[in-house]
Design an enzyme around this catalytic site. Sequence first.
Site, PDB file in Angstrom:
ATOM      1  N   GLU A 167      -0.411  15.002  -3.819  1.00  0.00           N
ATOM      2  CA  GLU A 167      -0.686  13.564  -3.923  1.00  0.00           C
ATOM      3  C   GLU A 167      -0.293  13.034  -5.301  1.00  0.00           C
ATOM      4  OE1 GLU A 167      -4.464  10.509  -3.150  1.00  0.00           O
ATOM      5  OE2 GLU A 167      -4.822  12.643  -3.423  1.00  0.00           O
ATOM      6  N   LYS A 207      -1.257   4.305   0.060  1.00  0.00           N
ATOM      7  CA  LYS A 207      -2.599   4.671   0.513  1.00  0.00           C
ATOM      8  C   LYS A 207      -3.389   3.399   0.808  1.00  0.00           C
ATOM      9  CE  LYS A 207      -6.403   7.786  -0.805  1.00  0.00           C
ATOM     10  NZ  LYS A 207      -6.892   8.707  -1.865  1.00  0.00           N
ATOM     11  N   CYS A 259      -4.943  12.453   1.148  1.00  0.00           N
ATOM     12  CA  CYS A 259      -6.312  12.803   0.789  1.00  0.00           C
ATOM     13  C   CYS A 259      -7.338  12.260   1.789  1.00  0.00           C
ATOM     14  CB  CYS A 259      -6.582  12.311  -0.637  1.00  0.00           C
ATOM     15  SG  CYS A 259      -7.968  13.122  -1.464  1.00  0.00           S
TER      16      CYS A 259
END
Length: 332
Positions: A47, A129, A163
């Site tokens: 990430e 994200k 995540c």
Amino acid sequence: MDYSRAVRAAAVQISPVLHSCEGTLGKVLKAIDDAAREGANLIVFPETFVPYYPYFSFVLPPVLMGKEHMKLYEEAVEVPGPVTEAVSRAARNHEMVIVLGVNERDKGSLYNTQLIFDADGTCLLKRRKITPTYHERMVWGQGDGSGLQVCDTAVGRVGALACWEHYNPLARYSLMANHEQIHCAQFPGSMVGEVFANQTEVTLRHHALESACFVVNATGWLTPDQVSEIAPNEALEKVLRGGCYTTIISPEGVPLCEPIREGEGIAIADLDFSLITKRKRMMDSVGHYARPDLLQLTVNKTPYSVVSPGGMTQELLPGEPDSLPALEETPE
């Protein structure tokens, strides 16, 4: 389903070069070369690996993190730009699909961004994200639904989440409904200890089973010296250790290689696409096991914009008054 497809996947657990986009990019390109020598057709990085995940925001209060936040701005990645050009060349040269996490700078904001490059070097997807987690909200802006896509690539249909987006079942289902065959997951690693690694394993094995797809997961790694550099004291150094789980999981929820839980390394496994049908034969959650008459998902895939394309906004010309007359409806 093409059962003859031969795909070798690689998941990289790796440490960044703190405060250096150029240094971290160099490690990315070397890892791509290393994976290519092992015959990999797909490689996944952790990430926001370039230039580095903002670990500082987890151990510093907001009032003290301004200096580190500014450093991240200075080293962040513009898309497109020199970083994407270099990765695109590497993808093309090695005929490899590359999934890379970056801190993207878009003018005055930073975003947690996932990039998918096809084997011909084309950047197929830039997604952000959708909801930064906890401390991350002090660093990144929010993404939108335009990034919830599955890409047709040289290795199959590829989707990606970052995540704790994996704790958003509707985000996961949106990719499942688009029939992803390989799910690329990215986590920061080196956080919270063994409990974080265990939670990551459970989450990803569940997604593999529920989606009937392969999951390729990469987590980051901090060296002991990096932990000491980031954490303001020894007590907080403890929360920047552990939490690593880099591996490749089959559609039956089984790891296909030994997970990497510490240090740097590359997890590699061959993907047998017949396992997708083997799993879906029993439970296809977006097919014969779905109940669209009872449950349906609506996804807003409109990109964010601070400017509406509608006709209610007017631009003042020089010399015009500050206020405009009220708009009236045009007679039909």
